[in-house]
Motif scaffolding. Structure first.
Motif, PDB file in Angstrom:
ATOM      1  N   TRP A   1       0.829  -1.210   0.000  1.00 54.35           N
ATOM      2  CA  TRP A   1       0.000   0.000   0.000  1.00 54.35           C
ATOM      3  C   TRP A   1       0.866   1.264   0.000  1.00 54.35           C
ATOM      4  O   TRP A   1       0.548   2.249  -0.685  1.00 54.35           O
ATOM      5  N   CYS A   2       1.955   1.247   0.752  1.00 51.21           N
ATOM      6  CA  CYS A   2       2.882   2.391   0.732  1.00 51.21           C
ATOM      7  C   CYS A   2       3.528   2.554  -0.647  1.00 51.21           C
ATOM      8  O   CYS A   2       3.719   3.687  -1.128  1.00 51.21           O
TER       9      CYS A   2
ATOM     10  N   GLN B   1       2.076   1.771  -3.392  1.00 48.69           N
ATOM     11  CA  GLN B   1       1.036   2.365  -4.233  1.00 48.69           C
ATOM     12  C   GLN B   1       1.042   3.888  -4.127  1.00 48.69           C
ATOM     13  O   GLN B   1       0.923   4.602  -5.139  1.00 48.69           O
ATOM     14  N   GLY B   2       1.146   4.406  -2.896  1.00 42.94           N
ATOM     15  CA  GLY B   2       1.186   5.852  -2.728  1.00 42.94           C
ATOM     16  C   GLY B   2       2.396   6.487  -3.386  1.00 42.94           C
ATOM     17  O   GLY B   2       2.288   7.544  -4.021  1.00 42.94           O
ATOM     18  N   TRP B   3       3.552   5.839  -3.251  1.00 42.71           N
ATOM     19  CA  TRP B   3       4.761   6.370  -3.881  1.00 42.71           C
ATOM     20  C   TRP B   3       4.660   6.328  -5.402  1.00 42.71           C
ATOM     21  O   TRP B   3       5.102   7.259  -6.097  1.00 42.71           O
TER      22      TRP B   3
ATOM     23  N   GLY C   1       1.883   6.537  -7.192  1.00 42.90           N
ATOM     24  CA  GLY C   1       0.982   7.599  -7.632  1.00 42.90           C
ATOM     25  C   GLY C   1       1.648   8.964  -7.618  1.00 42.90           C
ATOM     26  O   GLY C   1       1.449   9.780  -8.528  1.00 42.90           O
TER      27      GLY C   1
ATOM     28  N   SER D   1      -5.434  10.580  -3.481  1.00 44.84           N
ATOM     29  CA  SER D   1      -5.577   9.302  -4.176  1.00 44.84           C
ATOM     30  C   SER D   1      -5.101   8.154  -3.310  1.00 44.84           C
ATOM     31  O   SER D   1      -5.709   7.074  -3.299  1.00 44.84           O
ATOM     32  N   TRP D   2      -4.012   8.378  -2.587  1.00 47.01           N
ATOM     33  CA  TRP D   2      -3.453   7.313  -1.752  1.00 47.01           C
ATOM     34  C   TRP D   2      -4.305   7.043  -0.515  1.00 47.01           C
ATOM     35  O   TRP D   2      -4.545   5.893  -0.153  1.00 47.01           O
TER      36      TRP D   2
ATOM     37  N   HIS E   1      -9.067   9.362  -7.473  1.00 45.12           N
ATOM     38  CA  HIS E   1      -8.039   9.576  -8.483  1.00 45.12           C
ATOM     39  C   HIS E   1      -8.380  10.789  -9.353  1.00 45.12           C
ATOM     40  O   HIS E   1      -9.544  11.078  -9.627  1.00 45.12           O
TER      41      HIS E   1
ATOM     42  N   THR F   1      -2.941   9.914 -10.920  1.00 47.55           N
ATOM     43  CA  THR F   1      -2.481   9.493  -9.591  1.00 47.55           C
ATOM     44  C   THR F   1      -2.637   8.003  -9.356  1.00 47.55           C
ATOM     45  O   THR F   1      -2.475   7.546  -8.230  1.00 47.55           O
TER      46      THR F   1
ATOM     47  N   SER G   1      -1.376   4.378  -9.308  1.00 42.75           N
ATOM     48  CA  SER G   1      -0.050   3.770  -9.223  1.00 42.75           C
ATOM     49  C   SER G   1       0.144   2.720 -10.310  1.00 42.75           C
ATOM     50  O   SER G   1      -0.814   2.048 -10.715  1.00 42.75           O
TER      51      SER G   1
ATOM     52  N   ASN H   1      -7.542   0.198  -1.738  1.00 45.95           N
ATOM     53  CA  ASN H   1      -7.986   1.477  -2.295  1.00 45.95           C
ATOM     54  C   ASN H   1      -8.242   2.469  -1.167  1.00 45.95           C
ATOM     55  O   ASN H   1      -9.383   2.804  -0.852  1.00 45.95           O
TER      56      ASN H   1
END
Length: 372
Positions: free
Chosen positions: A118-119, A121-123, A125, A150-151, A156, A169, A171, A201
């Motif tokens: 999940w982290c 995914q944020g990076w 995006g 978005s994260w 998005h 945004t 990922s 999500n």
């Protein structure tokens, strides 16, 4: 006459017997006479006992033990206080420590894997948004907060880029590994049936799933193999059920696998004749399905498919009441599934997808074919 005078003088309340010593001399009784240095030495030497050093030594030992116990208690209190501070500073760390202490390490590894992905995914995006802003004028740049929204909330930002509507945004992990019905059906990207179980999500999505996994983690005790097999098969079957029922175009999350673990719990409680626990688990499963049916944007068919698959896998792989082994050992069931045509196609596709996702992020999302 002297004796009578002595007794009369001693009877006077305000006259100290020791003050009469210069007057009466040696006529005072010995108990009222002031001792000399020789008398003090003689008296102290006469009251010495061999038990005195033993008593002093025993008292010293007791005091030392009491000091050690006090130091140990203070250290324990300090450790507990520091542990509470750590748990407050790092949310979820207490759950991981508890799982590791109870030897539920498979559940702890799954939780850590979900959080790390999940982290990432944020990076991813944020990287996508920065790449878009680098080629745009200042008037068309999007704020960095768009990637954060978005994260955290799964909202998005879409723009029209080269004639296409693109989620900036989003990922590359979601583009390559989330459930996408056209890409699965037309490009043969069947790896998404499994990889979508480890994507989430938003913050509330992953917190809910991790909390539910923590409550189901005790099922791992004594049966880590069936536990993991149930989670994987139920997640894949749930995504397949959602895809076949046409619940939408894209989906992600571990809800199907967690519902499979809930079915695993139902079978375990039933076979151990824990009627009250079985009733509570059945009520929780019913409430989860009703909640999924009422909330918009929830793939409830993935919950139904995962629950049914977990129930079936648990019937085969858990130990039956009155028997020493399960009906089908979980390694044998895994080998049978891998030997099937779908299993022989799935494992190579999964390997190629993981390699392509590392070397060329976003290529699978653009429609890369993963044929046999």
């Amino acid at each position: 006459g002297v004796a009578t005078c002595d007794m009369q003088l001693l009877r006077q309340p305000r006259v100290s017997p020791t003050r009469l010593a210069p007057v009466l001399g040696n006529t005072l009784p010995r108990r009222f006479a002031r001792p000399t240095f020789q008398d003090e030495g003689r008296r102290s030497s006469g009251t010495w006992s061999p038990l005195l050093p033993v008593t002093v030594l025993a008292g010293g030992v007791l005091l030392a033990q009491r000091g050690r116990l006090a130091c140990r208690l203070r250290a324990q209190q300090a450790a507990e206080t520091w542990q509470k501070k750590d748990e407050f500073r790092v949310p979820g760390l207490g759950m991981l420590k508890d799982l590791w202490r109870r030897h539920l390490r498979l559940s702890a590894v799954l939780m850590v894997l979900m959080v790390v992905i999940w982290c990432c995914q944020g990076w991813g995006g944020l990287t996508q948004l920065q790449a878009y802003n680098s080629g745009m004028p200042d008037s068309r740049m999007l704020p960095i907060s768009s990637a954060l929204e978005s994260w955290l909330f799964g909202v998005h930002q879409f723009v029209h880029h080269h004639g296409r509507r693109v989620a900036l945004t989003l990922s590359p992990l979601e583009l390559d590994f989330a459930m996408d019905i056209p890409l699965v059906a037309e490009c043969g990207q069947i790896h998404r049936l499994l990889t979508a179980c480890f994507l989430h999500n938003g913050f509330f999505h992953i917190v809910f799933n991790i909390g539910y996994l923590y409550t189901l983690a005790p099922l791992e005790a004594g049966a880590p193999g069936p536990f993991l097999l149930t989670f994987v098969l139920a997640g894949m079957a749930g995504n397949a059920a959602w895809m076949s029922m046409g619940g939408g175009q894209r989906a992600l999350g571990a809800s199907g696998g967690l519902c499979g673990l809930l079915g695993f719990e139902l079978v375990s409680r039933l076979r151990m004749r824990q009627v009250r626990d079985f009733q509570r688990a059945a009520q929780a499963a019913f409430g989860l399905l009703v909640l999924g049916a009422l909330l918009p944007g929830v793939g409830n068919w993935a919950h139904v498919g995962g629950l049914a698959t977990g129930f079936a896998v648990a019937l085969l792989t858990t130990r039956r009441s009155g028997y020493r082994s399960a009906l089908v050992p979980w390694p044998l069931l895994l080998l049978v599934l891998v030997a099937l045509p779908f299993g022989r196609q799935f494992l190579p596709a999964l390997g190629r997808a993981l390699a392509l996702g590392v070397t060329s992020p976003g290529a699978l999302g653009r429609g890369w074919l993963l044929g046999p």
